[in-house]
Enzyme design. Sequence first.
Site, PDB file in Angstrom:
ATOM      1  N   LYS A  78       0.833  -1.217   0.000  1.00 53.38           N
ATOM      2  CA  LYS A  78       0.000   0.000   0.000  1.00 53.38           C
ATOM      3  C   LYS A  78       0.863   1.260   0.000  1.00 53.38           C
ATOM      4  O   LYS A  78       0.613   2.207  -0.747  1.00 53.38           O
ATOM      5  CB  LYS A  78      -0.923  -0.015   1.229  1.00 53.38           C
ATOM      6  N   THR A  79       1.908   1.286   0.830  1.00 48.32           N
ATOM      7  CA  THR A  79       2.808   2.440   0.844  1.00 48.32           C
ATOM      8  C   THR A  79       3.545   2.573  -0.485  1.00 48.32           C
ATOM      9  O   THR A  79       3.724   3.684  -1.011  1.00 48.32           O
ATOM     10  CB  THR A  79       3.819   2.313   1.992  1.00 48.32           C
ATOM     11  N   ASP A  87      -1.434   6.797   6.176  1.00 46.57           N
ATOM     12  CA  ASP A  87      -1.420   5.368   6.495  1.00 46.57           C
ATOM     13  C   ASP A  87      -2.319   5.113   7.697  1.00 46.57           C
ATOM     14  O   ASP A  87      -2.460   5.959   8.581  1.00 46.57           O
ATOM     15  CB  ASP A  87       0.008   4.922   6.789  1.00 46.57           C
ATOM     16  N   THR A 119      -5.663  -1.283   6.929  1.00 45.39           N
ATOM     17  CA  THR A 119      -5.696  -2.743   7.044  1.00 45.39           C
ATOM     18  C   THR A 119      -7.062  -3.207   7.529  1.00 45.39           C
ATOM     19  O   THR A 119      -7.317  -4.402   7.583  1.00 45.39           O
ATOM     20  CB  THR A 119      -4.616  -3.231   8.024  1.00 45.39           C
ATOM     21  N   ARG A 135       6.682  -8.356   1.591  1.00 47.82           N
ATOM     22  CA  ARG A 135       7.546  -7.917   2.681  1.00 47.82           C
ATOM     23  C   ARG A 135       8.211  -9.111   3.363  1.00 47.82           C
ATOM     24  O   ARG A 135       9.400  -9.068   3.685  1.00 47.82           O
ATOM     25  CB  ARG A 135       6.746  -7.106   3.697  1.00 47.82           C
TER      26      ARG A 135
END
Length: 365
Positions: A85-86, A130, A179, A238
């Site tokens: 997302k970032t 965020d 999230t 990640r």
Amino acid sequence: MSGEISSRDDELTAAEMAYVADRVVDSEAHEDDRAVEAALRPRTLDELIGQDRVRDQLSLVLHAAVARGRPPDHVLLSGPPGLGKTTLAMIIAAELSAPLRVTSGPAITHAGDLAAILSGLNEGDVIFVDEIHRMARPAEEMLYLAMEDFRVDVVVGKGPGATAIPLELPAFTLVGATTRSGLLPSPLRDRFGFTAHLEFYEPAELELIVRRSAALLDVRLTDEAAVEVASRSRGTPRIANRLLRRVRDFAQVRADGICTVDVARRALDLYEVDASGLDRLDRAVLDALCRRFGGGPVGLGTLAVAVGEERETVEEVAEPFLVRCGLLARTPRGRVATRSAWEHLGLVPPAGGEPTLFDTPVESG
């Protein structure tokens, strides 16, 4: 990101967060990950691997906005941690050739915090928030007007003499990430012109990501090793990048520096990440459920005591992946091990097969 993470009732405790930080398969970003992640992130939509549907939709939104010479609609990105997302927020700013302002929901505790951020924007800027669902309610209500009319009302004074002074804002694009999209109030969610939900990655996509990261990190990685790392990465880029770095370290210290499939397996076995991506806590939960309680059903509190962890740790850290893999099910009477869980542990399921599963709300204990 600016600000500190605020405490909430549904947040893990400090001790639990310390444990989570030690898990090599944890999908949350750690301090030592961020510098490496910045170097590995794709810069454009063309470089992005996976998320084909989101990439194509977002490409149309951005290119159409550029052609019109106007900022695109506000964008909401949702999905589990570690899926990009970032990265997508940074790509949006890069595709628009616009500056990116970064903050987080927990950092915006008052409407004044948001007003200060918005008043510093220039025409066409992209602001990334965020965990937007954790923004303070007064700031949320101010954001409604800012997103729709590019205006905020600054209140001067108190009591009956208070005056609202309208402050015009330049046109900007808000990119929100969450999230837990279900926690977003409907008025805020409805003001996003484009909403994208990021899905977990397929092993083949993660293999491409691992190979790309290995090239950027100058890691000598065989094709078979890339497949091995990808298969244990729980569908999350990640985690794939983190496991790659642990395999690199193992190859450097205990091998000849080349990450072969044998080196990868030995390294990941050392870090207790099995072939399905389960770690020590995941297997402890399944082992207790099957060996001690005959496959369940068993309450969450009892299961947590059996594995020596807090119930929040079991529920927030271990269960989501076990449920997604079909190894554990939540029923009205408690947690139940599926037939796949017995097979994963090399055990024979009890006579009678799997317990019946129900699609009704799970009990809390």
